[in-house]
Design a protein around this motif. Structure first.
Motif, PDB file in Angstrom:
ATOM      1  N   ASP A 217       0.857  -1.208  -0.009  1.00  0.00           N
ATOM      2  CA  ASP A 217       0.049  -0.119   0.112  1.00  0.00           C
ATOM      3  C   ASP A 217       0.909   1.283  -0.056  1.00  0.00           C
ATOM      4  N   TRP A 218       0.148   2.294  -0.432  1.00  0.00           N
ATOM      5  CA  TRP A 218       1.107   3.569  -0.169  1.00  0.00           C
ATOM      6  C   TRP A 218       1.624   3.840   1.046  1.00  0.00           C
ATOM      7  N   TRP A 219       2.773   4.138   1.124  1.00  0.00           N
ATOM      8  CA  TRP A 219       3.767   4.606   2.452  1.00  0.00           C
ATOM      9  C   TRP A 219       4.149   3.152   3.050  1.00  0.00           C
ATOM     10  N   GLN A 220       3.963   2.307   2.490  1.00  0.00           N
ATOM     11  CA  GLN A 220       4.700   0.903   3.006  1.00  0.00           C
ATOM     12  C   GLN A 220       5.999   0.492   2.295  1.00  0.00           C
ATOM     13  N   ASN A 221       6.846   0.131   3.125  1.00  0.00           N
ATOM     14  CA  ASN A 221       8.337  -0.229   2.587  1.00  0.00           C
ATOM     15  C   ASN A 221       8.453  -1.632   3.010  1.00  0.00           C
ATOM     16  N   ILE A 222       9.463  -2.076   2.244  1.00  0.00           N
ATOM     17  CA  ILE A 222      10.010  -3.511   2.253  1.00  0.00           C
ATOM     18  C   ILE A 222      11.606  -3.655   2.068  1.00  0.00           C
ATOM     19  N   GLN A 223      11.881  -4.199   2.889  1.00  0.00           N
ATOM     20  CA  GLN A 223      13.685  -4.510   2.722  1.00  0.00           C
ATOM     21  C   GLN A 223      13.881  -5.573   1.786  1.00  0.00           C
ATOM     22  N   PHE A 224      14.752  -5.263   0.631  1.00  0.00           N
ATOM     23  CA  PHE A 224      15.039  -6.462  -0.469  1.00  0.00           C
ATOM     24  C   PHE A 224      16.528  -6.568  -0.454  1.00  0.00           C
ATOM     25  N   GLU A 225      17.260  -7.216   0.389  1.00  0.00           N
ATOM     26  CA  GLU A 225      18.516  -7.628   0.023  1.00  0.00           C
ATOM     27  C   GLU A 225      19.431  -6.303   0.392  1.00  0.00           C
ATOM     28  N   GLY A 226      19.057  -5.434   1.503  1.00  0.00           N
ATOM     29  CA  GLY A 226      19.866  -4.354   1.724  1.00  0.00           C
ATOM     30  C   GLY A 226      19.545  -3.249   0.950  1.00  0.00           C
ATOM     31  N   ILE A 227      18.299  -3.208   0.080  1.00  0.00           N
ATOM     32  CA  ILE A 227      17.785  -2.045  -0.339  1.00  0.00           C
ATOM     33  C   ILE A 227      16.259  -1.899   0.096  1.00  0.00           C
ATOM     34  N   ASN A 228      16.125  -0.455   0.543  1.00  0.00           N
ATOM     35  CA  ASN A 228      14.842  -0.140   0.799  1.00  0.00           C
ATOM     36  C   ASN A 228      13.907   0.160  -0.361  1.00  0.00           C
TER      37      ASN A 228
END
Length: 368
Positions: free
Chosen positions: A207-218
């Motif tokens: 959703d908007w304003w949600q974040n997720i970490q992907f192997e050291g990348i935000n």
């Protein structure tokens, strides 16, 4: 009257059968998924909504008038005189690249981003037309790509901004799904990937304003002012977005499609400044300016998000509006100069170093 109703009913049935069984139209969001999306501030009355009350719902007559204007208006210089030539890149160089963050533009809004040793595709649309069937759309401006999709290395992540045909392409997904580790999409877009047999454990929707970490990348799913839908009866069933991509050393903004609104300043305040902002600039018209920025607004949006430099995208790929094909780049460059924000203008396939402070790109579109 009875005969007319029978004819209309026949075409409605044909349309529903065709769109439900022809795969390029994608999937449908289920009732169960809608219950899950109800927790989103953007989801109301079974549909996703912008923060502002746009786009306006057109009446049937207004829709016909708009369609008539689009298909009958002759636009001088609406397309390049010949196919745009892409700068070719070596597949071995791409596969072995470990240098500083860089992008390669594939035209329109599609990019290969190589960052922190990862290969990320942004809105990878490699199709011939931006439509469910080739007979329903005009050919893209470039018939060749910097690197053919089959020669791309293993893709760590694919990021989609929304489900329109010029951004999310069925055939492209089919070619990418087995060489892609993970897909990141706004809420609801998973339904299309699922319909195309992408494994659910390879899809994350935000959703908007949600974040997720992907192997050291935000990765941050951020707002946009747009709309969605791949057929007449599923408009706004999926969310649209922009994206923030942050590594230890780089900060990149990808606008997706959007009209100009206050969300740009919000994004700039929360996540800026950006080393580079990839900003929508094309396929606009005063009739739909609430969902596609005018070029002057693109330059201002670059300032709003606190970009050190911007690259105009969503042009030089398809003719989806009534302006000359070079109008976007000419107007945004003029306004950016007045506003004192740097614009970079790489050609298709030309390397873009995210933190490069030297702007030596030419006006490659002139006389084409």
């Amino acid at each position: 009257m009875i005969t007319t109703l029978i004819i209309v009913g026949f075409f409605v049935v044909v349309y529903l059968v065709f769109t439900n069984f022809y795969p390029s139209f994608g999937g449908n969001v289920t009732k169960e998924q809608q219950l899950f999306y109800a927790s989103s501030k953007q989801f109301k009355n079974g549909k996703f909504n912008n923060t502002n009350p746009v786009p306006k719902d057109l009446s049937f007559l207004e829709t016909l008038k708009l369609a008539y204007a689009f298909f009958t208006t002759k636009v001088p210089n609406g397309r390049p005189k010949a196919d745009l030539k892409a700068t070719k890149i070596d597949s071995v160089n791409v596969a072995n690249y470990k240098g500083e963050a860089r992008l390669v533009w594939f035209g329109h809004s599609s990019f290969l981003l190589q960052i922190e040793g990862k290969n990320i595709l942004l809105d990878p649309m490699f199709g011939k037309v931006a439509a469910p069937l080739e007979i329903l759309g005009a050919n893209r401006f470039n018939t060749e790509f910097p690197l053919e999709i089959e020669k791309l290395p293993q893709i760590d992540a694919v990021i989609f901004s929304h489900d329109h045909y010029d951004h999310l392409d069925y055939q492209s997904v089919l070619k990418l799904k087995n060489k892609t580790n993970h897909f990141y999409v706004p809420l609801g877009v998973k339904a299309h990937l699922e319909a195309w047999n992408v494994s659910l454990d390879k899809i994350s929707e935000l959703d908007w304003w949600q974040n997720i970490q992907f192997e050291g990348i935000n990765l941050v799913c951020t707002p946009a002012q747009h709309f969605s839908g791949r057929k007449l009866n599923n408009g706004q069933s999926t969310l649209w977005s922009s994206w923030v991509i942050q590594s230890k050393n780089e900060n990149i903004y990808f606008s997706g499609d959007s009209g100009y609104a206050s969300h740009f300043k919000e994004i700039g305040a929360k996540y800026g400044p950006f080393d580079l902002a990839l900003m929508e600039c094309g396929q606009y018209n005063e009739m739909w300016s609430d969902i596609h920025m005018m070029p002057e607004e693109t330059a201002q949006a670059g300032i709003d998000v606190k970009a050190k430099k911007i690259m105009p995208i969503h042009w030089a790929g398809f003719k989806l509006a009534l302006h000359e094909w070079t109008d976007p780049i000419k107007r945004v460059k003029k306004e950016a100069e007045a506003l004192n924000i740097e614009v970079i203008t790489p050609a298709i396939g030309q390397e873009i170093r995210v933190k490069n402070s030297v702007n030596n790109y030419s006006n490659w579109w002139e006389n084409l």
